[in-house]
Write a protein that holds these residues in place. Structure first.
Motif, mmCIF file in Angstrom:
data_model
loop_
_atom_site.group_PDB
_atom_site.id
_atom_site.type_symbol
_atom_site.label_atom_id
_atom_site.label_comp_id
_atom_site.label_asym_id
_atom_site.label_seq_id
_atom_site.Cartn_x
_atom_site.Cartn_y
_atom_site.Cartn_z
ATOM 1 N N ILE A 172 0.834 -1.203 0.000
ATOM 2 C CA ILE A 172 0.000 0.000 0.000
ATOM 3 C C ILE A 172 0.868 1.252 0.000
ATOM 4 N N LYS A 173 1.920 1.248 0.834
ATOM 5 C CA LYS A 173 2.811 2.401 0.911
ATOM 6 C C LYS A 173 3.496 2.653 -0.425
ATOM 7 N N SER A 174 3.990 1.581 -1.043
ATOM 8 C CA SER A 174 4.660 1.712 -2.337
ATOM 9 C C SER A 174 3.704 2.259 -3.386
ATOM 10 N N THR A 175 2.472 1.747 -3.376
ATOM 11 C CA THR A 175 1.475 2.186 -4.357
ATOM 12 C C THR A 175 1.134 3.665 -4.178
ATOM 13 N N VAL A 176 0.938 4.079 -2.918
ATOM 14 C CA VAL A 176 0.570 5.471 -2.640
ATOM 15 C C VAL A 176 1.693 6.419 -3.040
ATOM 16 N N ILE A 177 2.950 6.060 -2.673
ATOM 17 C CA ILE A 177 4.093 6.915 -3.024
ATOM 18 C C ILE A 177 4.220 7.035 -4.534
ATOM 19 N N MET B 37 -5.164 9.755 -19.519
ATOM 20 C CA MET B 37 -4.838 10.689 -18.436
ATOM 21 C C MET B 37 -4.806 10.035 -17.052
ATOM 22 N N PRO B 38 -5.765 9.171 -16.687
ATOM 23 C CA PRO B 38 -5.720 8.572 -15.337
ATOM 24 C C PRO B 38 -4.690 7.459 -15.186
ATOM 25 N N SER B 39 -3.903 7.207 -16.233
ATOM 26 C CA SER B 39 -2.977 6.082 -16.174
ATOM 27 C C SER B 39 -1.883 6.270 -15.134
ATOM 28 N N PHE B 40 -1.707 7.514 -14.615
ATOM 29 C CA PHE B 40 -0.728 7.715 -13.552
ATOM 30 C C PHE B 40 -1.073 6.845 -12.348
ATOM 31 N N PHE B 41 -2.384 6.689 -12.078
ATOM 32 C CA PHE B 41 -2.807 5.885 -10.930
ATOM 33 C C PHE B 41 -2.682 4.395 -11.235
ATOM 34 N N THR B 42 -3.225 3.989 -12.357
ATOM 35 C CA THR B 42 -3.206 2.563 -12.690
ATOM 36 C C THR B 42 -1.783 2.071 -12.944
ATOM 37 N N LEU B 43 -0.927 2.934 -13.503
ATOM 38 C CA LEU B 43 0.469 2.545 -13.723
ATOM 39 C C LEU B 43 1.171 2.312 -12.396
ATOM 40 N N ALA B 44 0.915 3.179 -11.423
ATOM 41 C CA ALA B 44 1.504 3.009 -10.090
ATOM 42 C C ALA B 44 1.047 1.683 -9.481
ATOM 43 N N LEU B 45 -0.225 1.397 -9.631
ATOM 44 C CA LEU B 45 -0.779 0.156 -9.093
ATOM 45 C C LEU B 45 -0.173 -1.064 -9.770
ATOM 46 N N ASN B 46 -0.078 -1.017 -11.082
ATOM 47 C CA ASN B 46 0.447 -2.162 -11.833
ATOM 48 C C ASN B 46 1.938 -2.372 -11.589
ATOM 49 N N THR B 47 2.674 -1.272 -11.429
ATOM 50 C CA THR B 47 4.117 -1.370 -11.200
ATOM 51 C C THR B 47 4.416 -2.035 -9.869
ATOM 52 N N THR B 48 3.690 -1.654 -8.829
ATOM 53 C CA THR B 48 3.915 -2.259 -7.516
ATOM 54 C C THR B 48 3.334 -3.661 -7.439
ATOM 55 N N LEU B 49 2.417 -3.983 -8.337
ATOM 56 C CA LEU B 49 1.791 -5.303 -8.338
ATOM 57 C C LEU B 49 2.779 -6.402 -8.742
ATOM 58 N N ILE B 50 3.707 -6.095 -9.658
ATOM 59 C CA ILE B 50 4.636 -7.122 -10.154
ATOM 60 C C ILE B 50 5.525 -7.680 -9.042
ATOM 61 N N GLU C 85 -6.347 -4.003 -18.623
ATOM 62 C CA GLU C 85 -5.230 -4.732 -19.231
ATOM 63 C C GLU C 85 -4.004 -4.771 -18.319
ATOM 64 N N GLY C 86 -3.700 -3.641 -17.669
ATOM 65 C CA GLY C 86 -2.509 -3.540 -16.819
ATOM 66 C C GLY C 86 -2.468 -4.542 -15.678
ATOM 67 N N PRO C 87 -3.513 -4.616 -14.831
ATOM 68 C CA PRO C 87 -3.492 -5.587 -13.733
ATOM 69 C C PRO C 87 -3.390 -7.034 -14.212
ATOM 70 N N LEU C 88 -4.041 -7.362 -15.312
ATOM 71 C CA LEU C 88 -3.981 -8.733 -15.832
ATOM 72 C C LEU C 88 -2.563 -9.084 -16.272
ATOM 73 N N VAL C 89 -1.936 -8.193 -17.031
ATOM 74 C CA VAL C 89 -0.580 -8.440 -17.528
ATOM 75 C C VAL C 89 0.423 -8.457 -16.377
ATOM 76 N N SER C 90 0.304 -7.514 -15.436
ATOM 77 C CA SER C 90 1.229 -7.451 -14.302
ATOM 78 C C SER C 90 1.154 -8.711 -13.451
ATOM 79 N N THR C 91 -0.056 -9.231 -13.256
ATOM 80 C CA THR C 91 -0.218 -10.460 -12.482
ATOM 81 C C THR C 91 0.427 -11.639 -13.192
#
Length: 427
Positions: A6-11, A276-289, A358-364
């Motif tokens: 959660i901390k990584s995602t928020v930062i 435009m909202p990809s800043f949030f989803t990208l952060a989520l997907n990056t920390t998900l890996i 697409e991001g969460p599926l690929v990251s998982t």
């Protein structure tokens, strides 16, 4: 562990938000300074993306996965792969100088693209090194250096844009576009300095630690090559997109100016707004890996993180696309002082919420070490996208041939990836 995720995602999310805002300010200013030059810039962006993907070799993801598993020391990883990566960069740079005239004149049908393509060479080594350092911090789930480095990178880019590009515009658009591309080298260098600033201060290492290791290099490239193959397929598809589109639309009777203008509108206005909202989803997907890589044996934990990511990403994408469907004209006028591309926005916004799944599926799948499967899916989607676009071009529907093929690609990739995770009982 939950708090770390959660901390990584928020930062990363907060850093990405600031970076995204700065990026949009830069894009708006650049578009207004460069004028019609944005069409030339959009034309060579697929080549830019492909070369970055090739020279990075999937190392950011591979280093992240290795560091998340605590297999090797960071200094050992860096010393083992950096010389190989930089040597490969030299080979690619020489190749670009050789093939740039053919690419600009024969494939892109625009001689003005030659110098911007050559300019990309100045960026490649810097993006490779910053990518390796980024992977190190991601693997440690320390997102603060990445957030700070991205912000300073964008500030550097903004300052150089305001000071250099108006001066370069006195010469011509080609010089200005080439200069803007080279600016990225300076901003990447700033990123590297920020990453090094956050490195452990009392780092102790021996000659053995900095000696390149075949075992370490093999382990990292064993992860990176399948991963970069998937990215390369996507970027190769993006690379061929303007080439096929330009040649076939010219064949059916469209003018080169029309194609360049409409493709520029699509890439410079429409897609940036929809993402435009990809800043949030990208952060989520990056920390998900790294989170999935660490807990891949715990099926319930992986399923929980996947479902959470899908719900959040899907909801953000849906709400934003609904707004864009009704207020696309307003956004275009506020950001770019134009209404060009409003119809493209309306059509794509109906289907684009799927893009955010697409991001969460690929990251998982990547976290589960299934990069080879995601590569296969990407290849299938790209082939179908290019083929459908080629066929649709023959019906003389202009850029809508690209838009419809983009929608088809998104649906196929989402369907295949979700089906795989369902088979594995994660969905």
């Amino acid at each position: 562990m939950k708090n770390a995720f959660i901390k990584s995602t928020v930062i990363l999310m907060l850093g990405s938000l600031i970076t995204k805002v700065l990026g949009f300010v830069i894009k708006i200013i650049f578009t207004r300074i460069i004028g019609e030059g944005i069409n030339l810039y959009s034309l060579i962006m697929p080549t830019y993306s492909l070369l970055i993907a090739i020279t990075q070799l999937g190392l950011p993801y591979a280093v992240s996965a290795i560091m998340a598993r605590n297999n090797y020391r960071g200094i050992k990883v860096f010393s083992s792969i950096t010389p190989i990566a930089l040597l490969f960069n030299i080979v690619i740079i020489v190749s670009v100088f050789i093939f740039a005239p053919y690419l600009a004149n024969n494939l892109l049908k625009n001689p003005d693209a030659y110098y911007p393509i050559i300019s990309i060479c100045f960026i490649l080594p810097f993006t490779t090194i910053s990518g390796i350092l980024k992977g190190y911090y991601f693997g440690k789930q320390n997102m603060f250096p990445n957030a700070i480095s991205n912000i300073f990178e964008q500030i550097t880019r903004l300052i150089l844009l305001l000071t250099l590009i108006p001066f370069l515009m006195r010469f011509n658009i080609v010089v200005a576009v080439s200069g803007y591309i080279i600016i990225s080298a300076a901003s990447e260098l700033v990123q590297i300095f920020i990453y090094l600033f956050f490195a452990p201060k009392n780092l102790k290492f021996t000659l053995h630690d900095i000696k390149p290791s075949y075992e370490v290099a093999t382990s990292i490239f064993g992860i990176s090559i399948p991963n970069v193959s998937g990215r390369l397929i996507g970027n190769i598809c993006y690379f061929f997109e303007p080439i096929i589109l330009t040649n076939l639309l010219l064949f059916v009777g469209y003018s080169n100016n029309f194609i360049l203008s409409e493709y520029g509108i699509y890439n410079a206005y429409v897609i940036p707004i929809l993402t435009m909202p990809s800043f949030f989803t990208l952060a989520l997907n990056t920390t998900l890996i790294p989170e999935i890589s660490k807990n891949y044996r715990d099926k319930s934990h992986v399923r929980k993180r996947l479902i959470q990511s899908l719900i959040i990403s899907g909801l953000i994408g849906l709400l934003f696309c609904i707004y864009i469907f009704f207020q696309g004209d307003f956004i275009l006028k506020v950001l770019y002082a134009t209404d060009k591309g409003s119809e493209y926005l309306k059509v794509l916004s109906i289907f684009f919420p799927l893009f955010y799944l697409e991001g969460p599926l690929v990251s998982t799948l990547q976290g589960l070490n299934m990069s080879a499967y995601t590569m296969k899916v990407t290849l299938i989607g790209c082939i179908i996208k290019l083929l459908s676009m080629a066929v649709l071009c023959l019906f003389s529907i202009g850029i809508y041939s690209l838009i419809i093929s983009e929608i088809i690609d998104i649906i196929i990739v989402i369907s295949l990836n979700s089906h795989k995770l369902h088979q594995l009982n994660y969905l």
